[in-house]
Design a protein around this motif. Structure first.
Motif, PDB file in Angstrom:
ATOM      1  N   SER A 134       0.566  -1.229   0.297  1.00 14.60           N
ATOM      2  CA  SER A 134       0.000   0.073  -0.122  1.00 14.60           C
ATOM      3  C   SER A 134       0.781   1.432   0.226  1.00 14.60           C
ATOM      4  N   LEU A 135       1.918   1.317   0.716  1.00 16.19           N
ATOM      5  CA  LEU A 135       3.001   2.124   0.568  1.00 16.19           C
ATOM      6  C   LEU A 135       4.118   3.181  -0.794  1.00 16.19           C
ATOM      7  N   LEU A 136       4.130   1.593  -0.983  1.00 15.72           N
ATOM      8  CA  LEU A 136       4.997   1.407  -2.439  1.00 15.72           C
ATOM      9  C   LEU A 136       3.822   1.543  -3.785  1.00 15.72           C
ATOM     10  N   THR A 137       2.685   0.699  -3.477  1.00 14.16           N
ATOM     11  CA  THR A 137       1.636   1.165  -4.857  1.00 14.16           C
ATOM     12  C   THR A 137       2.496   2.548  -5.518  1.00 14.16           C
ATOM     13  N   PRO A 138       1.800   4.018  -5.419  1.00 18.05           N
ATOM     14  CA  PRO A 138       1.570   5.014  -6.054  1.00 18.05           C
ATOM     15  C   PRO A 138       2.806   5.555  -6.601  1.00 18.05           C
ATOM     16  N   ILE A 139       4.511   5.219  -5.482  1.00 17.80           N
ATOM     17  CA  ILE A 139       5.589   6.025  -5.492  1.00 17.80           C
ATOM     18  C   ILE A 139       5.854   5.112  -6.949  1.00 17.80           C
ATOM     19  N   TYR A 140       5.704   3.571  -7.075  1.00 18.34           N
ATOM     20  CA  TYR A 140       6.287   2.552  -8.502  1.00 18.34           C
ATOM     21  C   TYR A 140       5.077   3.090  -9.767  1.00 18.34           C
ATOM     22  N   ALA A 141       3.412   3.283  -8.829  1.00 17.42           N
ATOM     23  CA  ALA A 141       2.981   3.738 -10.443  1.00 17.42           C
ATOM     24  C   ALA A 141       4.036   5.115 -10.969  1.00 17.42           C
ATOM     25  N   ASN A 142       3.760   6.031  -9.836  1.00 22.76           N
ATOM     26  CA  ASN A 142       4.049   7.399 -10.295  1.00 22.76           C
ATOM     27  C   ASN A 142       5.756   7.414 -11.282  1.00 22.76           C
ATOM     28  N   VAL A 143       6.954   6.546 -10.757  1.00 17.66           N
ATOM     29  CA  VAL A 143       8.212   6.657 -11.201  1.00 17.66           C
ATOM     30  C   VAL A 143       8.106   5.604 -12.775  1.00 17.66           C
ATOM     31  N   ILE A 144       7.247   4.324 -12.515  1.00 16.68           N
ATOM     32  CA  ILE A 144       7.209   3.209 -13.954  1.00 16.68           C
ATOM     33  C   ILE A 144       6.234   4.303 -15.038  1.00 16.68           C
ATOM     34  N   LEU A 145       5.132   4.407 -14.363  1.00 15.07           N
ATOM     35  CA  LEU A 145       4.113   4.979 -15.710  1.00 15.07           C
ATOM     36  C   LEU A 145       3.894   6.222 -15.668  1.00 15.07           C
ATOM     37  N   GLY A 146       4.081   7.453 -14.455  1.00 15.02           N
ATOM     38  CA  GLY A 146       3.777   8.779 -14.779  1.00 15.02           C
ATOM     39  C   GLY A 146       4.271   9.538 -16.010  1.00 15.02           C
ATOM     40  N   GLN A 147       5.553   8.900 -16.751  1.00 15.83           N
ATOM     41  CA  GLN A 147       5.188   9.584 -18.312  1.00 15.83           C
ATOM     42  C   GLN A 147       4.332   9.251 -18.950  1.00 15.83           C
ATOM     43  N   SER A 148       3.725   7.708 -18.857  1.00 13.60           N
ATOM     44  CA  SER A 148       2.735   7.627 -20.503  1.00 13.60           C
ATOM     45  C   SER A 148       1.769   8.060 -19.735  1.00 13.60           C
ATOM     46  N   ILE A 149       1.354   8.060 -18.545  1.00 14.51           N
ATOM     47  CA  ILE A 149      -0.380   8.937 -17.988  1.00 14.51           C
ATOM     48  C   ILE A 149      -0.046   9.536 -16.749  1.00 14.51           C
ATOM     49  N   SER A 150      -0.589  10.514 -17.013  1.00 15.63           N
ATOM     50  CA  SER A 150      -1.193  10.891 -15.326  1.00 15.63           C
ATOM     51  C   SER A 150      -1.567  10.275 -14.612  1.00 15.63           C
ATOM     52  N   ILE A 151      -0.685  10.200 -13.046  1.00 14.75           N
ATOM     53  CA  ILE A 151      -0.861   9.608 -12.125  1.00 14.75           C
ATOM     54  C   ILE A 151      -0.986  10.327 -10.691  1.00 14.75           C
ATOM     55  N   PRO A 152      -2.215  10.589 -10.670  1.00 11.64           N
ATOM     56  CA  PRO A 152      -2.227  11.563  -9.586  1.00 11.64           C
ATOM     57  C   PRO A 152      -2.206  11.139  -7.999  1.00 11.64           C
ATOM     58  N   MET A 153      -1.082  11.149  -7.726  1.00  8.85           N
ATOM     59  CA  MET A 153      -0.656  10.614  -6.025  1.00  8.85           C
ATOM     60  C   MET A 153      -1.340  11.317  -5.407  1.00  8.85           C
ATOM     61  N   GLY A 154      -2.124  12.584  -4.955  1.00  9.00           N
ATOM     62  CA  GLY A 154      -2.525  12.780  -3.632  1.00  9.00           C
ATOM     63  C   GLY A 154      -3.968  11.763  -3.926  1.00  9.00           C
ATOM     64  N   LYS A 155      -4.609  11.523  -4.880  1.00 10.47           N
ATOM     65  CA  LYS A 155      -5.894  11.085  -4.999  1.00 10.47           C
ATOM     66  C   LYS A 155      -5.758   9.185  -4.104  1.00 10.47           C
ATOM     67  N   VAL A 156      -4.263   8.703  -5.207  1.00 12.43           N
ATOM     68  CA  VAL A 156      -4.041   7.543  -5.318  1.00 12.43           C
ATOM     69  C   VAL A 156      -3.600   7.633  -3.596  1.00 12.43           C
ATOM     70  N   PHE A 157      -2.718   8.144  -2.329  1.00 13.52           N
ATOM     71  CA  PHE A 157      -2.112   8.300  -1.453  1.00 13.52           C
ATOM     72  C   PHE A 157      -3.744   8.415  -0.411  1.00 13.52           C
ATOM     73  N   LYS A 158      -4.638   9.097  -0.477  1.00  9.38           N
ATOM     74  CA  LYS A 158      -6.138   9.278  -0.179  1.00  9.38           C
ATOM     75  C   LYS A 158      -6.915   8.408  -0.622  1.00  9.38           C
ATOM     76  N   SER A 159      -6.867   7.000  -1.462  1.00 11.21           N
ATOM     77  CA  SER A 159      -7.567   6.371  -2.081  1.00 11.21           C
ATOM     78  C   SER A 159      -6.958   4.502  -0.968  1.00 11.21           C
ATOM     79  N   ILE A 160      -6.043   4.607  -1.030  1.00  6.70           N
ATOM     80  CA  ILE A 160      -4.931   4.319  -0.357  1.00  6.70           C
ATOM     81  C   ILE A 160      -5.706   3.977   1.372  1.00  6.70           C
ATOM     82  N   VAL A 161      -5.449   5.437   1.536  1.00  8.12           N
ATOM     83  CA  VAL A 161      -6.133   5.512   3.101  1.00  8.12           C
ATOM     84  C   VAL A 161      -7.015   5.511   3.781  1.00  8.12           C
ATOM     85  N   PHE A 162      -7.884   5.613   2.126  1.00  8.71           N
ATOM     86  CA  PHE A 162      -9.456   4.757   2.627  1.00  8.71           C
ATOM     87  C   PHE A 162      -9.595   3.330   2.344  1.00  8.71           C
ATOM     88  N   VAL A 163      -9.228   2.808   1.589  1.00 10.20           N
ATOM     89  CA  VAL A 163      -9.258   1.520   1.504  1.00 10.20           C
ATOM     90  C   VAL A 163      -8.821   0.623   1.874  1.00 10.20           C
TER      91      VAL A 163
END
Length: 323
Positions: free
Chosen positions: A139-168
Motif C-alpha cells: 500500500s505504501l509503495l504502490t503510488p511511488i512505483y506507479a508514478n516512477v514506472i508509468l508517470g511519463q505515459s499517463i498522469s498519476i494523481p499521487m494525492g488521490k492515490v495516497f488518499k485512496s489507499i488511506v481510505f481503502v
C-alpha cells in the motif's frame, strides 16, 4: 444466506465471469453511468470484512526473517520488474491496462494466501505474517512505483492515490481491528474463531462481484467495440502468474523446507486483487473502470492457478508429514 455466500466464494472462477458478462450486457442496454454511485459503498463492502480477521500479533514474532525477506524481494523487486517487461511487450499502447497489470503486481497477499497455504499444509504462521507485511508495504509503495514506472505515459494523481489507499486500506484496517476487538470482548475468542470469523470473507466476496459488475458495465461499449482487447489482456496476465509460480517454486525448493516453501509460493503469487480494484476505482476517476478490467480477469486466473497448484503440491515439495 451464509451458506450461499460461502458457496459463491468457493466458486469465484464461475461467479466472476458471469458477473462480467452481466455487466457488459447491462452496460450495452442502458446508461450505466449511475452505477458510479455504487463504487464507494461496494469498495468498503469488499475491503472492510477482509480486514477483520487480520492477525497483527504475528508481526511481533521475529522468527522466519529469511523467509519474509525473500517474499519481500520477490513481491517488490522481481514481480514489478516482470510486470514492466510484460507491459512493454504486450500493453505499451494501452497505458491504463498496463497500470492495471502493475497495480495487480504491486499489492501482494490476501486472505487467500492464508487459505491456500492451509489447504497445501504449508506454514500458516509465516503466511499470516506475509499477508500483513505485504498489505502494508504494498500500500505504501504502490503510488511511488506507479508514478516512477508509468508517470511519463499517463498522469498519476499521487494525492488521490495516497488518499485512496488511506481510505481503502488503512481506515478499513483500523475498523477491522476495532471490530474484532469488540466481538472478542463480547463473545470470547473461542466463539469468535468458531462462529464469527468465517462469516466475513463471504461478505467481502459480494463487494468483489459488485465492483466487477460495475467496472464491466461502465466499459461495456468500449469492450463490445473491441472484444479482442480482452485476449490481449489475458496473455501478459497468464505469463505473469506462470513466471511468478516458477520463480517462487524454484526458490522454495532450493532454500526452504516444505512448509516455508509453500508459504513463499502463496505469499508471492496470490495478489490482493481486491485492494488493486479498490485503488483503481476510487483514485482514477473515469479511467478507473478501464483499469479494473484487467484486474477482474486476474481473479479468474489466480483462483484457477492456486487450486491446480494445491493438487500438485506433494509432487513438487513432497508429501506432508505431520510432526
Amino acid at each position: 444466506m451464509w451458506g450461499l455466500l460461502a458457496k459463491i466464494q468457493k466458486n469465484l472462477t464461475t461467479a466472476i465471469p458471469i458477473l462480467m458478462i452481466l455487466g457488459v450486457i447491462t452496460g450495452a442496454m442502458v446508461d450505466a453511468s449511475v452505477l458510479k454511485n455504487l463504487i464507494v459503498p461496494l469498495t468498503l463492502l469488499m475491503v472492510y470484512p477482509m480486514m477483520v480477521n487480520l492477525k497483527f500479533q504475528e508481526l511481533y514474532k521475529i522468527n522466519g526473517f529469511k523467509l519474509q525477506l525473500s517474499a519481500l524481494g520477490i513481491n517488490f523487486v522481481l514481480i514489478p520488474m516482470i510486470a514492466v517487461v510484460l507491459n512493454w511487450l504486450f500493453l505499451k499502447d494501452m497505458p491504463y491496462a498496463a497500470l492495471g497489470l502493475l497495480l495487480a503486481s504491486l499489492v501482494p497477499t490476501s486472505g487467500m494466501t492464508i487459505s491456500w497455504t492451509g489447504f497445501a499444509k504449508g506454514n500458516l504462521s509465516a503466511a499470516i505474517k506475509m499477508t500483513v507485511i505485504g498489505l502494508i508495504v504494498g500500500s505504501l509503495l504502490t503510488p511511488i512505483y506507479a508514478n516512477v514506472i508509468l508517470g511519463q505515459s499517463i498522469s498519476i494523481p499521487m494525492g488521490k492515490v495516497f488518499k485512496s489507499i488511506v481510505f481503502v486500506v488503512f481506515v478499513p484496517m483500523l475498523l477491522g481491528f476495532i471490530t474484532k476487538k469488540w466481538l472478542v470482548s463480547r463473545h470470547g475468542l473461542e466463539y469468535y474463531q468458531k462462529n464469527l470469523a468465517k462469516k466475513f470473507p463471504p461478505i467481502s466476496t459480494l463487494g468483489v462481484l459488485g465492483i466487477v459488475f460495475v467496472a464491466m458495465a461502465l466499459n461495456a461499449k468500449s469492450i463490445l467495440a473491441d472484444p479482442t482487447s480482452l485476449i490481449q489482456y489475458l496473455i501478459p496476465l497468464i505469463l505473469l502468474y506462470l513466471i511468478n509460480f516458477a520463480i517462487s517454486t524454484l526458490l522454495g525448493k532450493l532454500f526452504f523446507d516444505r512448509g516455508d516453501a509453500i508459504a513463499l509460493v502463496y505469499g508471492t503469487v496470490m495478489r490482493n486483487l481486491s485492494i488493486a480494484l479498490a485503488i483503481a476505482m476510487t483514485a482514477f476517476g473515469e479511467e478507473g473502470a478501464q483499469i479494473a478490467i484487467i484486474i477482474a480477469l486476474a481473479y479468474i486466473i489466480q483462483v484457477q492457478a492456486a487450486a491446480w497448484y494445491v493438487k500438485y503440491t506433494d509432487n513438487v515439495f513432497g508429501v506432508y508429514k505431520p510432526h
